[in-house]
Design a protein around this motif. Structure first.
Motif, short mmCIF file in Angstrom:
data_model
loop_
_atom_site.label_atom_id
_atom_site.label_comp_id
_atom_site.label_asym_id
_atom_site.label_seq_id
_atom_site.Cartn_x
_atom_site.Cartn_y
_atom_site.Cartn_z
N UNK A 66 0.85 -1.33 0.14
CA UNK A 66 0.01 0.00 -0.10
C UNK A 66 1.04 1.02 -0.11
N UNK A 67 0.68 1.87 -0.53
CA UNK A 67 1.38 3.33 -0.49
C UNK A 67 1.75 4.47 0.60
N UNK A 68 2.27 5.33 0.38
CA UNK A 68 2.65 6.35 1.21
C UNK A 68 1.79 7.32 0.42
N UNK A 69 1.18 8.70 1.04
CA UNK A 69 0.17 9.23 0.73
C UNK A 69 1.19 10.27 0.72
N UNK A 70 0.84 11.56 0.70
CA UNK A 70 1.34 12.93 1.17
C UNK A 70 0.33 13.32 0.86
N UNK A 71 -0.97 13.89 1.93
CA UNK A 71 -2.06 15.15 1.73
C UNK A 71 -1.83 16.32 2.10
N UNK A 72 -2.77 17.36 0.89
CA UNK A 72 -2.57 18.26 1.27
C UNK A 72 -4.50 19.09 1.36
N UNK A 73 -4.08 20.14 3.15
CA UNK A 73 -4.68 20.78 3.76
C UNK A 73 -4.96 22.35 4.25
N UNK A 74 -5.94 23.23 3.42
CA UNK A 74 -5.77 24.35 3.22
C UNK A 74 -6.94 24.85 4.43
N UNK A 75 -6.09 25.66 5.34
CA UNK A 75 -6.79 26.30 6.47
C UNK A 75 -6.41 27.50 5.43
N UNK A 143 2.51 13.40 5.57
CA UNK A 143 1.69 12.02 5.07
C UNK A 143 1.58 11.22 5.74
N UNK A 144 0.48 10.03 5.25
CA UNK A 144 -0.20 9.42 5.50
C UNK A 144 0.23 7.43 4.86
N UNK A 145 0.65 6.43 5.40
CA UNK A 145 0.68 5.29 5.00
C UNK A 145 -0.34 4.58 4.58
N UNK A 146 -0.79 4.04 3.56
CA UNK A 146 -2.30 3.76 3.97
C UNK A 146 -2.00 2.53 4.06
N UNK A 147 -2.95 1.41 5.22
CA UNK A 147 -2.80 0.05 6.11
C UNK A 147 -3.42 -0.66 5.22
N UNK A 148 -3.43 -2.03 5.28
CA UNK A 148 -4.35 -2.85 5.20
C UNK A 148 -3.78 -3.81 4.61
N UNK A 149 -4.66 -4.91 3.85
CA UNK A 149 -4.23 -5.78 2.60
C UNK A 149 -3.79 -5.31 1.48
N UNK A 150 -2.70 -5.52 1.05
CA UNK A 150 -1.62 -5.09 0.03
C UNK A 150 -2.64 -6.05 -1.03
#
Length: 157
Positions: A66-75, A143-150
Motif C-alpha cells: 500500500x502506498x505512502x501518500x501526501x495530503x494537502x490541507x488548506x486552512x 504524509x499517511x501510510x495507507x494500511x490494510x491488505x496489500x
C-alpha cells in the motif's frame, strides 16, 4: 475506515480540534468541501475553514504494498472588513493575527502516530468578494501510510 483500511481523512478532525484550541473568542472553525460554494451572506467571519486539498502518491511500491501518500490541507482564514476594500489593507490586518496563530499552532505539529509532522506548502492567492470578504489560504502537507491488505496478499497481480 477507508477502502484500504486507513482512516484517509483522519487529519481533518485533528486539524479542527487544534485550531479550536487556539482560536480567539468569536473565531469559528469550520470544514467545507471548498470555498467556491460558500455564500457570503451565510459565511461566518472571522473563521478558519479546513479544506481537504487532495493528495499525491509519494511511494507506490510496485510489489503490491500500500502506498505512502501526501495530503494537502488548506486552512483558509475568512475575514470581513468593508473598510479600504480597494487596497484590502483592513482585511489583511484582520487576517494577520489569525494566520500567525494558525502557523504557530500547525507548523511542525504531528497530528497522530499515523500522520507526519505538518509542513507548510504553497497556499495560493487570496480571494476577495463583494462586501469586504477576504479569504487567505495557508496550505499544509502531511504524509499517511495507507494500511490494510496489500494487492499481492489478496492474490491480485
Amino acid at each position: 475506515m477507508g477502502a484500504a483500511g486507513a482512516d484517509f481523512f483522519a487529519a481533518e478532525p485533528l486539524l479542527v480540534a487544534r485550531l479550536q484550541s487556539i482560536a480567539a473568542a468569536g473565531v469559528k472553525v469550520l470544514t467545507a468541501p471548498d470555498l467556491a460554494g460558500t455564500a457570503e451572506n451565510a459565511q461566518h467571519t472571522p473563521a478558519y475553514q479546513v479544506i481537504f486539498g487532495g493528495y499525491r502518491v509519494v511511494d507506490d511500491n510496485a510489489q503490491g504494498a500500500l502506498p505512502l501518500i501526501e495530503q494537502r490541507w488548506f486552512i483558509v482564514t475568512a475575514v470581513r472588513n468593508a473598510a479600504s476594500q480597494i487596497s484590502g489593507a483592513a482585511g489583511r490586518q484582520n487576517a494577520n493575527a489569525l494566520m500567525d496563530a494558525a502557523l504557530h499552532a500547525l507548523l511542525g505539529w504531528k497530528p497522530s502516530n499515523d500522520l507526519s509532522r505538518l509542513q507548510l506548502g504553497t497556499g495560493g492567492s487570496p480571494t476577495f468578494r463583494k462586501g469586504g470578504y477576504a479569504y487567505y489560504p495557508l496550505m499544509f502537507t502531511t504524509r499517511l501510510k495507507l494500511k490494510g491488505e496489500s494487492i499481492t496478499a489478496r492474490g491480485i497481480s
